[in-house]
Structure formats: C-alpha cells, structure tokens
Design a protein around this motif. Structure first.
Motif, PDB file in Angstrom:
ATOM      1  N   ILE A  79       0.871  -1.179   0.000  1.00 20.76           N
ATOM      2  CA  ILE A  79       0.000   0.000   0.000  1.00 20.76           C
ATOM      3  C   ILE A  79       0.906   1.227   0.000  1.00 20.76           C
ATOM      4  O   ILE A  79       1.911   1.256   0.706  1.00 20.76           O
ATOM      5  CB  ILE A  79      -0.886   0.028   1.266  1.00 20.76           C
TER       6      ILE A  79
ATOM      7  N   ASP B  67       0.779   5.300   0.755  1.00 20.67           N
ATOM      8  CA  ASP B  67       0.010   6.431   1.256  1.00 20.67           C
ATOM      9  C   ASP B  67       0.724   7.724   0.884  1.00 20.67           C
ATOM     10  O   ASP B  67       1.931   7.847   1.067  1.00 20.67           O
ATOM     11  CB  ASP B  67      -0.108   6.369   2.783  1.00 20.67           C
TER      12      ASP B  67
ATOM     13  N   LYS C 167      -2.127   9.616  15.741  1.00 16.80           N
ATOM     14  CA  LYS C 167      -2.594   8.384  16.372  1.00 16.80           C
ATOM     15  C   LYS C 167      -4.056   8.116  16.058  1.00 16.80           C
ATOM     16  O   LYS C 167      -4.645   7.168  16.548  1.00 16.80           O
ATOM     17  CB  LYS C 167      -2.420   8.472  17.895  1.00 16.80           C
TER      18      LYS C 167
ATOM     19  N   TYR D 159       3.858   0.496   2.652  1.00 17.11           N
ATOM     20  CA  TYR D 159       3.656  -0.599   3.604  1.00 17.11           C
ATOM     21  C   TYR D 159       3.557  -1.923   2.865  1.00 17.11           C
ATOM     22  O   TYR D 159       3.063  -1.988   1.735  1.00 17.11           O
ATOM     23  CB  TYR D 159       2.367  -0.404   4.404  1.00 17.11           C
ATOM     24  N   ILE D 160       4.020  -2.998   3.532  1.00 20.24           N
ATOM     25  CA  ILE D 160       3.906  -4.357   3.002  1.00 20.24           C
ATOM     26  C   ILE D 160       3.072  -5.158   3.994  1.00 20.24           C
ATOM     27  O   ILE D 160       3.279  -5.028   5.211  1.00 20.24           O
ATOM     28  CB  ILE D 160       5.303  -5.005   2.871  1.00 20.24           C
ATOM     29  N   ALA D 161       2.147  -5.977   3.494  1.00 12.62           N
ATOM     30  CA  ALA D 161       1.309  -6.786   4.380  1.00 12.62           C
ATOM     31  C   ALA D 161       2.172  -7.626   5.314  1.00 12.62           C
ATOM     32  O   ALA D 161       3.183  -8.177   4.894  1.00 12.62           O
ATOM     33  CB  ALA D 161       0.402  -7.674   3.551  1.00 12.62           C
ATOM     34  N   ASP D 162       1.784  -7.693   6.569  1.00 15.86           N
ATOM     35  CA  ASP D 162       2.462  -8.472   7.610  1.00 15.86           C
ATOM     36  C   ASP D 162       3.775  -7.883   8.073  1.00 15.86           C
ATOM     37  O   ASP D 162       4.482  -8.496   8.861  1.00 15.86           O
ATOM     38  CB  ASP D 162       2.688  -9.933   7.180  1.00 15.86           C
ATOM     39  N   ILE D 163       4.125  -6.709   7.595  1.00 12.35           N
ATOM     40  CA  ILE D 163       5.288  -6.018   8.159  1.00 12.35           C
ATOM     41  C   ILE D 163       4.758  -4.833   8.951  1.00 12.35           C
ATOM     42  O   ILE D 163       4.084  -3.958   8.394  1.00 12.35           O
ATOM     43  CB  ILE D 163       6.278  -5.579   7.067  1.00 12.35           C
ATOM     44  N   PRO D 164       5.012  -4.797  10.291  1.00  9.16           N
ATOM     45  CA  PRO D 164       4.302  -3.874  11.166  1.00  9.16           C
ATOM     46  C   PRO D 164       4.574  -2.390  10.960  1.00  9.16           C
ATOM     47  O   PRO D 164       3.761  -1.563  11.350  1.00  9.16           O
ATOM     48  CB  PRO D 164       4.739  -4.303  12.566  1.00  9.16           C
ATOM     49  N   GLU D 165       5.725  -2.041  10.384  1.00  9.45           N
ATOM     50  CA  GLU D 165       5.987  -0.610  10.202  1.00  9.45           C
ATOM     51  C   GLU D 165       6.204  -0.289   8.728  1.00  9.45           C
ATOM     52  O   GLU D 165       6.419  -1.185   7.921  1.00  9.45           O
ATOM     53  CB  GLU D 165       7.233  -0.214  10.991  1.00  9.45           C
TER      54      GLU D 165
ATOM     55  N   ALA E 168       2.120  -3.098  18.521  1.00 14.95           N
ATOM     56  CA  ALA E 168       3.102  -2.291  17.788  1.00 14.95           C
ATOM     57  C   ALA E 168       3.954  -3.156  16.860  1.00 14.95           C
ATOM     58  O   ALA E 168       4.279  -2.760  15.746  1.00 14.95           O
ATOM     59  CB  ALA E 168       3.993  -1.519  18.757  1.00 14.95           C
ATOM     60  N   LYS E 169       4.292  -4.363  17.309  1.00 19.07           N
ATOM     61  CA  LYS E 169       5.136  -5.235  16.500  1.00 19.07           C
ATOM     62  C   LYS E 169       4.329  -6.075  15.520  1.00 19.07           C
ATOM     63  O   LYS E 169       4.884  -6.900  14.803  1.00 19.07           O
ATOM     64  CB  LYS E 169       5.939  -6.185  17.403  1.00 19.07           C
ATOM     65  N   GLY E 170       3.013  -5.891  15.491  1.00 24.02           N
ATOM     66  CA  GLY E 170       2.203  -6.601  14.510  1.00 24.02           C
ATOM     67  C   GLY E 170       1.868  -8.033  14.883  1.00 24.02           C
ATOM     68  O   GLY E 170       1.253  -8.746  14.100  1.00 24.02           O
TER      69      GLY E 170
ATOM     70  N   VAL F  90       1.189   3.343  17.866  1.00 24.26           N
ATOM     71  CA  VAL F  90       0.034   2.592  17.373  1.00 24.26           C
ATOM     72  C   VAL F  90      -1.105   3.581  17.179  1.00 24.26           C
ATOM     73  O   VAL F  90      -1.034   4.726  17.634  1.00 24.26           O
ATOM     74  CB  VAL F  90      -0.416   1.504  18.386  1.00 24.26           C
TER      75      VAL F  90
ATOM     76  N   ASN G  67      -2.460  -1.813  15.149  1.00 25.91           N
ATOM     77  CA  ASN G  67      -1.185  -1.721  14.464  1.00 25.91           C
ATOM     78  C   ASN G  67      -1.378  -0.906  13.191  1.00 25.91           C
ATOM     79  O   ASN G  67      -2.355  -1.104  12.465  1.00 25.91           O
ATOM     80  CB  ASN G  67      -0.677  -3.130  14.128  1.00 25.91           C
ATOM     81  N   ILE G  68      -0.453   0.012  12.919  1.00 22.23           N
ATOM     82  CA  ILE G  68      -0.611   0.929  11.799  1.00 22.23           C
ATOM     83  C   ILE G  68      -0.717   0.200  10.468  1.00 22.23           C
ATOM     84  O   ILE G  68      -1.600   0.477   9.657  1.00 22.23           O
ATOM     85  CB  ILE G  68       0.545   1.960  11.784  1.00 22.23           C
ATOM     86  N   SER G  69       0.163  -0.767  10.245  1.00 21.84           N
ATOM     87  CA  SER G  69       0.134  -1.496   8.985  1.00 21.84           C
ATOM     88  C   SER G  69      -1.132  -2.354   8.886  1.00 21.84           C
ATOM     89  O   SER G  69      -1.805  -2.367   7.851  1.00 21.84           O
ATOM     90  CB  SER G  69       1.395  -2.354   8.876  1.00 21.84           C
TER      91      SER G  69
ATOM     92  N   PHE H 175      -3.966  -1.839  10.239  1.00 24.57           N
ATOM     93  CA  PHE H 175      -5.110  -0.961  10.032  1.00 24.57           C
ATOM     94  C   PHE H 175      -5.292  -0.658   8.546  1.00 24.57           C
ATOM     95  O   PHE H 175      -6.406  -0.512   8.059  1.00 24.57           O
ATOM     96  CB  PHE H 175      -4.932   0.340  10.816  1.00 24.57           C
ATOM     97  N   LYS H 176      -4.171  -0.572   7.817  1.00 27.52           N
ATOM     98  CA  LYS H 176      -4.276  -0.271   6.395  1.00 27.52           C
ATOM     99  C   LYS H 176      -4.662  -1.494   5.584  1.00 27.52           C
ATOM    100  O   LYS H 176      -5.478  -1.424   4.675  1.00 27.52           O
ATOM    101  CB  LYS H 176      -2.956   0.321   5.902  1.00 27.52           C
ATOM    102  N   PHE H 177      -4.081  -2.654   5.926  1.00 25.20           N
ATOM    103  CA  PHE H 177      -4.365  -3.840   5.122  1.00 25.20           C
ATOM    104  C   PHE H 177      -5.672  -4.525   5.521  1.00 25.20           C
ATOM    105  O   PHE H 177      -6.300  -5.177   4.695  1.00 25.20           O
ATOM    106  CB  PHE H 177      -3.208  -4.849   5.222  1.00 25.20           C
TER     107      PHE H 177
ATOM    108  N   ASN I 142      -8.283  -2.877   6.818  1.00 27.05           N
ATOM    109  CA  ASN I 142      -9.047  -1.695   7.158  1.00 27.05           C
ATOM    110  C   ASN I 142     -10.537  -1.956   7.346  1.00 27.05           C
ATOM    111  O   ASN I 142     -11.136  -1.545   8.337  1.00 27.05           O
ATOM    112  CB  ASN I 142      -8.827  -0.628   6.094  1.00 27.05           C
TER     113      ASN I 142
END
Lengths: 379, 208
Positions: free
Chosen positions: A143, A145, A175, A268-274, B60-62, B81, B183-185, B187-189, B191
C-alpha cells in the motif's frame, strides 16, 4: 558467479537496476558527518538518537543517522557546476541509538533515492512511480500512502497556537485519536469551523478520489485549496500514464511539518508492522548548507524486510574438499582444475572426521570430497 | 484473520463480554484452561491473553492487529500505534498523592515513587519540576509511608486505598480509560474488518 543469489541479494540487485533504469546514479557517502549538520535547524532527526564521537581536538562528529543530509550538503555546495539536477541512489547503512531498553547503537541498512534541483509535479510523479515499483519488487501486497504537509500547515496558519500545542494536536492526529483530540482542542479558543476541520483530519484517508473530494469541502483558505489542486494534478498525471495504481491519501500521516515542504510518501507491506518505505519533498533542507535547492527522495528500510528473506542462504553451497595437512601432494592441481568454471570450491583441512561432522558438512555443500592418495574421493 | 490481544484480568474479561455480545466470540476462551492463544476459525478471529502492560508491544510489532489496553499502559509503553477508540470503561486517573498535610519543598527535587516512570518523567518535565524518580513495581502507596519518597504517581480509582493509608490526592494528572489500539500497517491492510469492529463497538457503547 555460478551460485544463485539469495532473495535478499536478488532484491538489492533488482532495486539498483530499477533506479539505474530511471537514470539515477549510485553515490557513496562518508560514514562520519559533522555534528553541526544535524543541529542547524534540522528537526528531521532526534538529536538524542544520534551517535556522537568527540575527536581529541574537541570537534564533534557523528555516525550518520541518515543519508539525506550528507547528500543534500554535497549538492548544496557543488550545484553551481552542474548542468542538470542531481539524481542519485544509495545502498548504505545509517546508525542510530535505540531509545528503548538499552542505549545501544544499531545499524540500519537502507536503499534510497534523492532528486535535488527540481520541484516540478513531473518529478513528484517520477518519485512516486519509483516508490511504487520498489514496493512491487518486494511484494504484490503493498500500500502506498501519500499526503501533502502544505494542507495541514495552512490549516495551522489559520490559528495562532504555541508550538507545543500544535505538536500535541499533531501527535493526536497521527494516532487517529479523535476522542482525546476533541477534548484537547476544546481547551483553546479556536474558531468553530477550524475545530471542525481539525477533527476531520484523522479520518481523512482512503482512495485518492474519495479523499480529494472530502478535502476540498473542508478547505478554509486558498493555500489549502492549492495544496489539494496540486495533489489532484499529480493524481491525474499518474492515472493517465500508468495502470494499476494502489495509491491512497492519508492526511493523518504528518511526519515532520518543519522538515518536509510538500508531498509525503509512505509504503507498507502486508504483515510487516511498520512502514518499509518513507520519504517526501524537503525543499528547505539545503538552505542550511549554503544553497537553497528543491529536493525530494525516499528510503527503503531493508531491516524491516528480514521476515521476508528467511531462507537459509548457506545451504547447497557447492564443493568442499577435505584434506589432511601432510598429504597435500597433488592437492592444488585438483582444486585449481575444479575451480576453472567459476564453481564454488572450498578447501578444508581436518585432523579427524567423524560422522557427526560429516553430516553437518553434507548439509552445507552439494558435493563433499576427500583428497587422499592424490585423488578426489566423493563422500 | 484478525488477531486481537486481550489483557489478562478484569479489563480483558469485561472487554470479551462486550465483544461476544456484538458477535466477536470465541468458545475456546470461555473454557477454563492455561492456553494463551484462542481461535475462532469460522469468524477468522484469534485472541491472545496478554499481560496488560504488554498489549501495546504485541500490537506495535504486529503480532496482534488490534488490542485493548488501559491508557496508562499505552502511554507508559510509548509505542507507535493507532488509538482508535476510547472504550469508556476501566476509568480512573493518573494522580499524584502524598501523605495528608504534605507540604512540598520547592527548593529541592521532589522524590516521586511510581510504576510509570516514563509518564512521570514527561509529566514533570512539562511542568519544569525537578524530580528524583524511584521505580517501584507494586504497592506504591508504601513509598511515602516509609520515607522512601515524598509523593507517589499512581492510578487512582475510588481513592479508598489512599484513604486507608492516610494519603490524599494533591494533583490529578490525566484521565485514564481502556482504549482500542491498532497496528498501523494492519489498520491499512485489514481496514474494512477493523473499521467494522470499531463501528459495532461504538454502537454497543452507545446502547449501554
């Protein structure tokens, strides 16, 4: 080399090819930077997280915490001599102090691009295209943004708030914390329409078309509208010139309002938290180093991708030849001959060879030979 | 698959009751067992039971997509988060308490005993008040009673514990309540499913 690249190496190879494809040139920078470069009105990086080195002369150096500042400095000083803008890419490490548990120094490998000298929308389109293609090389499930700091900056221009209050509002928006945001701004004497708009920002995200429509409706001044006009133009160029656009707008993504001057990009990549990709336009940075130049770029945090490269790259590594020290007569000829076709051929001296050791060796190497009686015996 | 981190204890129980009511149930969770991971495959839900102060890290770590956590633990952890919803329960306050009749000596640092050292540091820094921080892990009220500290910074709900120990609140720092974090990521995937859950919870909280 005749061996297969690991998935990590393959990605690096593909990313470099991609940037070369777009005409970007590889640049290497010094690991050490001047401490002052990061304290001159540069809010991008928390100074506390920078690893400082005090030289015996008293001068303070740092291990570079990012690549953008060294690159910006370099081109700020040499720009006059150039005929065209600077388009460079890098694959290097940056260093930061961790602010959790231990104050340990950590190294972060990054790949990234910088384009200095150009602030046209066409450049912005190119950068977004390169960001998109970078993510596609990593995974299909990504994704992107986009945001533009000018929208929020010009919203804050409507109100005269102390920096600390502005900072707190930004923190709450980032947040997506609507309930606390509402309570917080109730304490300040803000016009009702301004309060309404501030409360819209956390949820101002989604598909480009949907968000642009919403954003137009809440513009409070011409500058905010211009920011949206620019994003609209950007989007139209992108959609007219390439298909398959998974672009989103997210105005709650603010990053650093003082450092960035225009569009923001996060991937962002799916399953990667940041976020694995991050960047934007930072037209005000080079002014600190002598010459004001528009600039834009992004970095890919390779460390975030470790979860995707979990194959053992040391299995099936080629040929190993086991020999005893005393019996080396004829060994070198045999080895040299095998190495002719660029094969991987490794020599290993041994004293004793038990089954356990042999098992471990066989796991690592495709072919295991014992050199004895001047000949190679396959084990 | 939506991964949800629930805090062990009262907060987690109350949250699960509400989630079950609006359709996010998991039979395995209701059994008496030592398990920590519970799945409802048909509904695509996985629940983890987690120490309350750890919920933020899992999210936070998913490891979890969303979690329920008290704002005290959330702020103390400092994790990045999304704080999507104030659930309105688990209400209490971060307060500063001292022995009844305590008079602060402004000429020297205030000695503060607390479990929440990050929050305390930030809070007093904003007030520009120099402090000496003592990290305690429990029964923080003991601190000023035995001369270990001048005051404590702690969660106050009814104030009964303070009263019984001859302590009183001298300052309220902020309100605390349970939050739904994401988790931020994720939330996007994820959503749609996350927003759907948030809406359903909002509806349910309105009806309460």
């Amino acid at each position: 080399m005749k061996r297969n690249l690991s998935s990590e190496e393959k990605l690096l190879f593909d990313l470099r090819n991609l940037y070369e494809n777009f005409g970007y040139e590889k640049i290497d920078m010094d690991i050490f930077e001047n401490y002052e470069s990061y304290t001159i009105k540069n809010d991008a990086i928390d100074v506390a997280s920078i690893f400082k080195i005090v030289h015996p002369s008293g001068k303070i150096y740092v291990l570079r915490p990012d690549m953008t500042v060294p690159i910006a400095k370099k081109f700020a000083s040499s720009y006059e001599k150039r005929a065209i803008s600077a388009k460079v890419y890098y694959h290097d490490s940056v260093f930061r102090m961790n602010n959790d548990m231990n104050q340990d120094l950590s190294e972060h490998k990054q790949v990234g691009i910088e384009c200095i000298g150009n602030n046209s929308v066409i450049t912005n389109v190119e950068i977004i295209e390169m960001a998109k293609k970078s993510l596609e090389l990593i995974s299909d499930n990504y994704i992107i943004d986009i945001s533009d700091v000018k929208f929020l900056k010009n919203l804050f221009a409507e109100i005269n708030l102390e920096k600390s209050v502005e900072k707190e509002i930004i923190s709450l928006i980032e947040k997506k914390n609507l309930s606390d945001l509402e309570k917080y701004i109730a304490n300040y004497d803000l016009a009702l329409d301004v309060k309404k708009v501030i409360l819209e920002i956390p949820n101002l995200y989604g598909s480009f078309e949907k968000v642009i429509e919403k954003a137009y409706k809440i513009c409070l001044n011409d500058e905010m509208k211009n920011a949206i006009d620019e994003l609209k133009e950007l989007y139209e160029i992108i959609t007219n010139n390439s298909k398959n656009n998974k672009l989103n707008l997210d105005f709650s993504m603010i990053s650093n309002l003082d450092y960035y001057s225009g569009i923001l990009i996060k991937g962002y990549i799916a399953d990667i938290p940041e976020a694995v990709l991050s960047g934007g336009r930072y037209d005000k940075l080079t002014k600190n180093y002598g010459k004001s130049l528009p600039a834009i770029g992004f970095a890919v945090e390779l460390d975030q991708l470790n979860a995707l490269h979990n194959e053992d790259k040391y299995l099936n590594r080629g040929i190993i030849i086991l020999y005893e020290k005393a019996k080396y007569d004829g060994l070198f000829q045999k080895v040299t001959e095998l190495r002719k076709d660029n094969k991987i051929v490794r020599m290993e001296e041994f004293k004793t060879l038990d089954d356990n050791k042999l098992l471990k060796i066989k796991k690592r190497y495709n072919e295991v030979y014992l050199f004895e009686n001047k000949a190679l015996k396959k084990l | 698959m939506l991964k949800i981190a629930l805090p062990k204890g009262r907060l987690g129980d109350k949250t699960y009751k509400m989630l079950k009511k609006i359709g996010y149930d998991c039979a395995a969770l209701e059994e008496d067992s030592r398990k920590l991971v519970f799945e409802n495959k048909e509904k695509g839900l996985t629940f983890f039971l987690v120490k309350p102060s750890d919920v933020s890290i899992y999210v936070a770590k998913g490891a979890a997509d969303i979690g329920i956590v008290g704002k005290d633990c959330l702020d103390e952890s400092g994790e990045k988060v999304y704080d999507l919803l104030d659930l309105g329960f688990g209400k209490c306050k971060f307060s500063i308490a001292a022995p009844v009749g305590f008079v602060e000596n402004l000429d020297r640092p205030l000695v503060v005993a607390t479990k929440f050292t990050n929050f305390a540091k930030e809070y007093f820094a904003k007030k520009d008040r120099k402090i000496e921080l003592i990290k305690l892990n429990g029964s923080v009220e003991l601190g000023p009673l035995v001369g270990l500290s001048d005051v404590i910074l702690d969660l106050v709900e009814t104030g009964t514990t303070l009263k019984e120990n001859n302590l009183e609140v001298i300052e309220d720092c902020c309100d605390i309540s349970a939050r739904l974090i994401a988790n931020i990521s994720s939330f996007k995937f994820k959503n749609e499913i996350i927003e759907e859950m948030v809406e359903k919870i909002k509806e349910e909280l309105k009806n309460d």
